[in-house]
Structures are given as structure tokens and as C-alpha cells.
Design an enzyme around this catalytic site. Sequence first.
Site, short mmCIF file in Angstrom:
data_model
loop_
_atom_site.label_atom_id
_atom_site.label_comp_id
_atom_site.label_asym_id
_atom_site.label_seq_id
_atom_site.Cartn_x
_atom_site.Cartn_y
_atom_site.Cartn_z
N SER A 60 0.82 -1.22 0.00
CA SER A 60 0.00 0.00 0.00
C SER A 60 0.85 1.26 0.00
O SER A 60 0.48 2.27 -0.62
CB SER A 60 -0.95 0.00 1.21
OG SER A 60 -0.22 -0.03 2.42
N LYS B 275 -10.78 -0.27 -0.93
CA LYS B 275 -10.19 -0.89 0.27
C LYS B 275 -10.98 -0.53 1.53
O LYS B 275 -11.20 -1.38 2.39
CB LYS B 275 -8.73 -0.45 0.42
CG LYS B 275 -7.79 -1.08 -0.61
CD LYS B 275 -6.35 -0.63 -0.41
CE LYS B 275 -5.77 -1.15 0.88
NZ LYS B 275 -4.33 -0.85 1.02
N ASP C 144 1.28 -0.02 8.17
CA ASP C 144 2.69 -0.37 8.23
C ASP C 144 3.29 -0.20 6.84
O ASP C 144 2.59 0.06 5.87
CB ASP C 144 2.88 -1.79 8.76
CG ASP C 144 2.16 -2.82 7.90
OD1 ASP C 144 1.51 -2.43 6.91
OD2 ASP C 144 2.23 -4.02 8.22
N ASP D 269 5.51 -2.13 3.97
CA ASP D 269 6.12 -3.36 3.46
C ASP D 269 7.40 -2.97 2.74
O ASP D 269 7.39 -2.16 1.80
CB ASP D 269 5.18 -4.07 2.50
CG ASP D 269 3.91 -4.54 3.18
OD1 ASP D 269 4.02 -5.17 4.25
OD2 ASP D 269 2.82 -4.27 2.66
N TYR E 206 -11.93 -8.05 3.56
CA TYR E 206 -10.53 -7.69 3.33
C TYR E 206 -9.65 -8.55 4.22
O TYR E 206 -9.42 -8.23 5.38
CB TYR E 206 -10.32 -6.20 3.65
CG TYR E 206 -8.96 -5.65 3.24
CD1 TYR E 206 -8.82 -4.88 2.10
CD2 TYR E 206 -7.83 -5.89 4.00
CE1 TYR E 206 -7.59 -4.36 1.72
CE2 TYR E 206 -6.60 -5.39 3.64
CZ TYR E 206 -6.49 -4.62 2.50
OH TYR E 206 -5.26 -4.12 2.13
N ASP F 46 7.46 -4.19 7.99
CA ASP F 46 7.63 -5.61 7.69
C ASP F 46 8.73 -5.71 6.64
O ASP F 46 8.54 -5.31 5.49
CB ASP F 46 6.34 -6.22 7.15
CG ASP F 46 5.25 -6.30 8.20
OD1 ASP F 46 5.53 -6.03 9.38
OD2 ASP F 46 4.10 -6.61 7.83
#
Length: 709
Positions: A97, A224, A109, A111, A233, A163
Site C-alpha cells: 500500500s 479498500k 505499516d 512493506d 478484506y 515488515d
Amino acid sequence: SPSTSRQQNQPQGHYGLTSPISLAPPSDKDHIHTQQLIEAMKPFGVFEDQEELYHRTTVLGKLNNFVREWISELAESKNLPPSITEQVGGKIFTFGSYRLGVHTKGSSDIDALCVAPSHVERSDFFQSFFEKLKNLEEVKNLRAIEDAYVPVIKFEFDGIEIDLVFAKLSLPTVSDDLDLRDDSCLKSLDIRCIRSLNGSRVTDEILRLVPNLENFRLTLRAVKLWAKRRGVYSNIMGFLGGVSWAMLVARICQLYPNALASTLVNKFFLIFSRWDWPKPVLLKRLEESFLNLPVWDPRVNPSDRYHVMPIITPAYPQQNSTYNVSVSTRAVMVEEFLRGLEVTDEILKGKSDWSKLFEPLNFFQKYKHYIVLTASAFTEEHHLNWIGLVESKIRVLVGNLERNEFITIAHVQPQSFPGNKDLYKQSGYVSMWFLGLVFKKAESAIKTNVDLTHGIQSFTDTVYRQASALNILKEGMKIEATYVKRKQLHYFLPAGTLQKRKKQRVSDISQNNSGLQCKRSSLGESCSDGSKDRDSRTPSNSSSLNKISKLDISTAETERLYVFEVVECGMWFLIAWPNSKSQVSPTEMEATVALRTSGPPGGCTIPGYNTVCQLRTCFVQGQHKLSGTLITDPRSASPKQHYSPTSKVPRPPSPGECPQKAIDGEKARKGGARPRRRLSSKELPDSSSPVPTNSIRIIKRSIKLTLNG
């Protein structure tokens, strides 16, 4: 703040596999509807302010420098030539995202992908880099998940959750201008590195394949938000994750390249509510490569033919991002697509507004039948590991229930809930998930017996095998599945969660005299529960009985179950007799229940209101024992008491002694049955049990119900 743009980025030719459906430019009304959509989303925090965006960018810059420093130090420790050490490089790439530009305010968060040169091993990433992170003051909540499908290190860096996955390339150095879209970067890599790289490669390819990034991002934010509000989701639960929703929105943008977000959202629901699943959604043609990596292709791979809602990633090697989707979860999503189409049609006609699209799903009023799945552990650390594993396998339970001939839909609510502290006082930390069930309508008025035992036991076996393989199975870890009806959900959930019930429903609950009759399938324990709400707070020791019914189930071949109600106390009790005894006299029944209700030992009183009697039937090597646990209303300070129903009055158990042990000891002294032997630490209670060779015991039973025609 976001705004709509009239500037179009329309290229020569077209995007996607087919020509656009419409090239119509947006009207003034489209601009108004899109601005209204933006305003409707703002209260949900989907737009990040500039200050927060700057903070994320700063954190990523610090992390990138930190990675380069670590890789250089590692090169020195491995005695690489100085000429290489000075330019080994290393780089952080983002995906998901954040890279798509649709991260939300506060909670999202990041990625990220750590790309390293060939001298860095995966073990270095999870050892020396992990230890280096530990010493950073800005880093909190650091944990490594090395055995995941895509191994990852999770942590907070200066308040931002990250992450971080790892991939090493077959290159001596990693330059700042490295382009991961080149397939040659995958050469000679192991599958874990390819999976790690694929996140970034897929995200970049999606952005390259949409005609207008601004319209794509605003539409994706809306979709979303809608998916989260409507409970669809969650990739891990068998719905769609962020990348899958992004690919669906990208395909709509390809078909309507000049449309604004308000139109694109409406077309999204139109197209996918009518999509001919399992026809795949593709953003471009499947490509071949000299690398010969496995790609999604149902013509070659038989397993790919069973995917029910394929959405194919656009970067090589192309994969189906929705392999977790089941028949039930697809049906739930298609139903939501249809609702979304109806709502957005009304909005564009001026008959409604965008807030209606984002109304949350009232899951606990949607179905008449539910499965309550609980996972518990004694310590918080064990509980976090345990629920992570259980959650990742719930889709297995959904698939098992779907295969039951009487079930048409098994709908899991992705959100988990903390366990009711009064129901699970001795279980430590408890999490609950809820599955709504739809049963096939009976063709006649004949009652239908539905057995859920195999599907649930197969699921629990799978979880325990996986826990054993990962070496995380600890004493006190349990899974329990309970069948309940809608009117019984208030025993498990707080009023605030169920507050959107209709008045009639609330009235039904407050005046419910039918009680809770649930069948519980447990690893560690099983039960059949009953309750009767009373407003009286006057305790009573009367043993006046009213036989309610013989339950239409058997928990084992060795017993029959009966339910009794103690009228004055407002409690229900489960009584089991051997099946060999074809008739049970009323005297025996009354004597047994009278023993249970004549008053707790030690002069304690039983509260006569909001009391649930939870009875647990445990099977050890083909034998059974019954113990009861009174779980009182939280307003009551009365302690939990233990009883044991038998047809003859035994000696009272010693303090802390299991009631069944007292019964066995009484029989032994009279020359009867020998006291039962405890299982050794390596002994299995069932030959088919997946228990590893440790002290954990898994105890099985059935869960059955009867449907009226």
C-alpha cells in the site's frame, strides 16, 4: 488534501488485454460525485497528512543507510577485497500500500524489501542484522518470523511499523539505480528470494499498467475502505488482500481510462458482480521467460484448475494472488459486489450518499447459525504465537465445512474478539472468531441430522500438526469450536458488539427462556452448555426438577446425554448415563441432579441469576468423565465450584481433588473399578491424534445438531 484531476495520462494504444469499454471524458456531475466521495472518506482517516508522510520518508531513509552500513560491515568481516567492500551497496525497496500510494493515516505499516549482494546470506539477515537492529534505540517490538512462506522481520522504527523481507541477488554489488523489473535479477535465486522480490515487482508493474495514477489511487482507497467495512478484506481468511484489490481496480481503470473515481467505483461493482468466475482477471498477457520458473497455468498445472477466483499477478513469474479464496468466501464477495452496485447506482442518481456504501456489515444479524472458534493459551507470548497459527488455518475449517453436504455457505468474520472472561476463566488468554453458516433447505418436513465432527476435527488436527512441526505447541494451548444460534451470541460477545440488533431481537434475548444449548468440539475439553437467564438474585438450594429433553446427540458410544433445569436456581445440568442402560428411572435422575444442586460445599451460595453451567466431558482411552464448572455473572463474587454427577452419592472430593478421582477411589475401595491411569507424557489418547511426543493431550468428541424441516 486529495483532489480530482482533469489531466489524463492516456497513452498510445490501450492498456490491458482488451480495448476499453468507454473512452468518455468525465462530466461536471462526475467531478461533483468524486469530490463528495473524497469528503465521505476523510472521517475514516484514509488520507495521510504531509507531516506524517515526511516522517515515513525520513524513517525509510534511515533504514536504507542502516542496511548499507550493515552490508559493508559484513563484507569486511568476511574478508572481501577493499575494492568490493567500499561499493557493495544494498538498498531498501517498498511495496504494498505504501508503494501504491494508498497507505492510510496512522495505522498503516510499510512493506519493505532489503536487497543485498551475493556475499550476504539469509542467515546473516536473521542473525547479525537482527542483532544490529536490537541495539537501535528507535527500534521496538522486534521479532523475526523465519519459517513463514515469505520470511520476514517485523519491528517498529521510530513509531513506524515495518515488515522487512530479504532477497540476495547474484551480483557482487547492489547499485542505487537497480531496476527490479528486469527478469534477469531473478537468475539463480532460491524460491524464498523470488517470493520476496515478487512483492516489489508486482507493485511496480501494477503502477505501470494503469492509465491514470491519481484516479487509480483514489478508487483503490475507496474500494479498500469498503472491503474493510464490509468484512471482505483478508487474504489469510480466504477473502482478498491489498494487492488483489489493487489488481481488480487496475483492471477497471484499464476498461474506463478517462473515468473519475466516482464512476470507477460504480463500474468496479458492475463488472465484478457479473464476472464469469473462475475466468481469471489479467492485467496483461502471460509472458514466458528463459528462467523456466513455475507460473499460473491451468492448462499445465492441474491444481490451478481448482482456483475459484483467480486474479493473476502481472510480473513474472505470474501467480494467482487469491489461491486462498473458497466457494463460500467468493459467494460472500459477489453478494457484496451486488450490494455495492445497488448502492452506487442510487448515489449516482442522487438518491443516496457515499456514507451508505461504507456502512459496516451487521455480521451477527446476517445468519441464524454460527460456529464460535476459540484459541487459548496460558501466557501472552504463547497466545500470540498460537492465534497467529490458528488464524492462518481458519480457511481450512471453512473449506471443510463447505464440503459438508448440508452446508451452502460458511462465512468467517475476519475480525477476532477477546474471549469472554467469565466463560474462560481458567483458559488464560483467549481469542474468538465467528463463522456464519447457511444450511440447505430441507426438501421435506423431516428433521435433518447434521454432523460437523469430521470437518472440525480435521481442522484441529491440521493446526496441531503444524504447531508440532513449528515447535510452538505448549501446554495449555487449546482450540474449541462451539455451535450456537444467533440468539445465543450474547453469551460470547459484549452488548456493544451486538447493539445494532433490531428491538425485537434485543427483546428476544432479554426474555429468552430457551437457554444455550451448544455442542462444543474441543482439543482439551468438550461440553454441552445450557443456561437460563433469571432476574432474581435469591439463591435457592431446592432440587425441584423439570426434565427438559434428551439431547438428540451422543458424544461417544458409551453414553447418553440428558438436560435438566433446576427451576428455582435457573441452572441447567448435563447428565450422562451409559448407553447400555436402556432405561433411566426418574428416581435415578432426580437423585443425580439433587446431588448436584443440593448446595455447594463450604456454605457457599449459588447466585440465581445470569448463571451458566458449563459441563465438560473428557474422553481418555475410550472412557469418559464429567465435571461441572459454574460460571457466574461478573457482578457476583461467588467462587467457581466443582461437582460430579453420578447416580450414587460418593464421598465428597478433597480440596483441589478432581471429582472423578474421588469417584474412582470410592469404587476401588469397594472392590470395583480400578482407579484410572493417567496418560504418560508420550501416550496418545487416540491413534489418529496428531499429538507430538510431548505432554500435550488432545481429546476428541463429536459436534452434531438437528435441523427442522
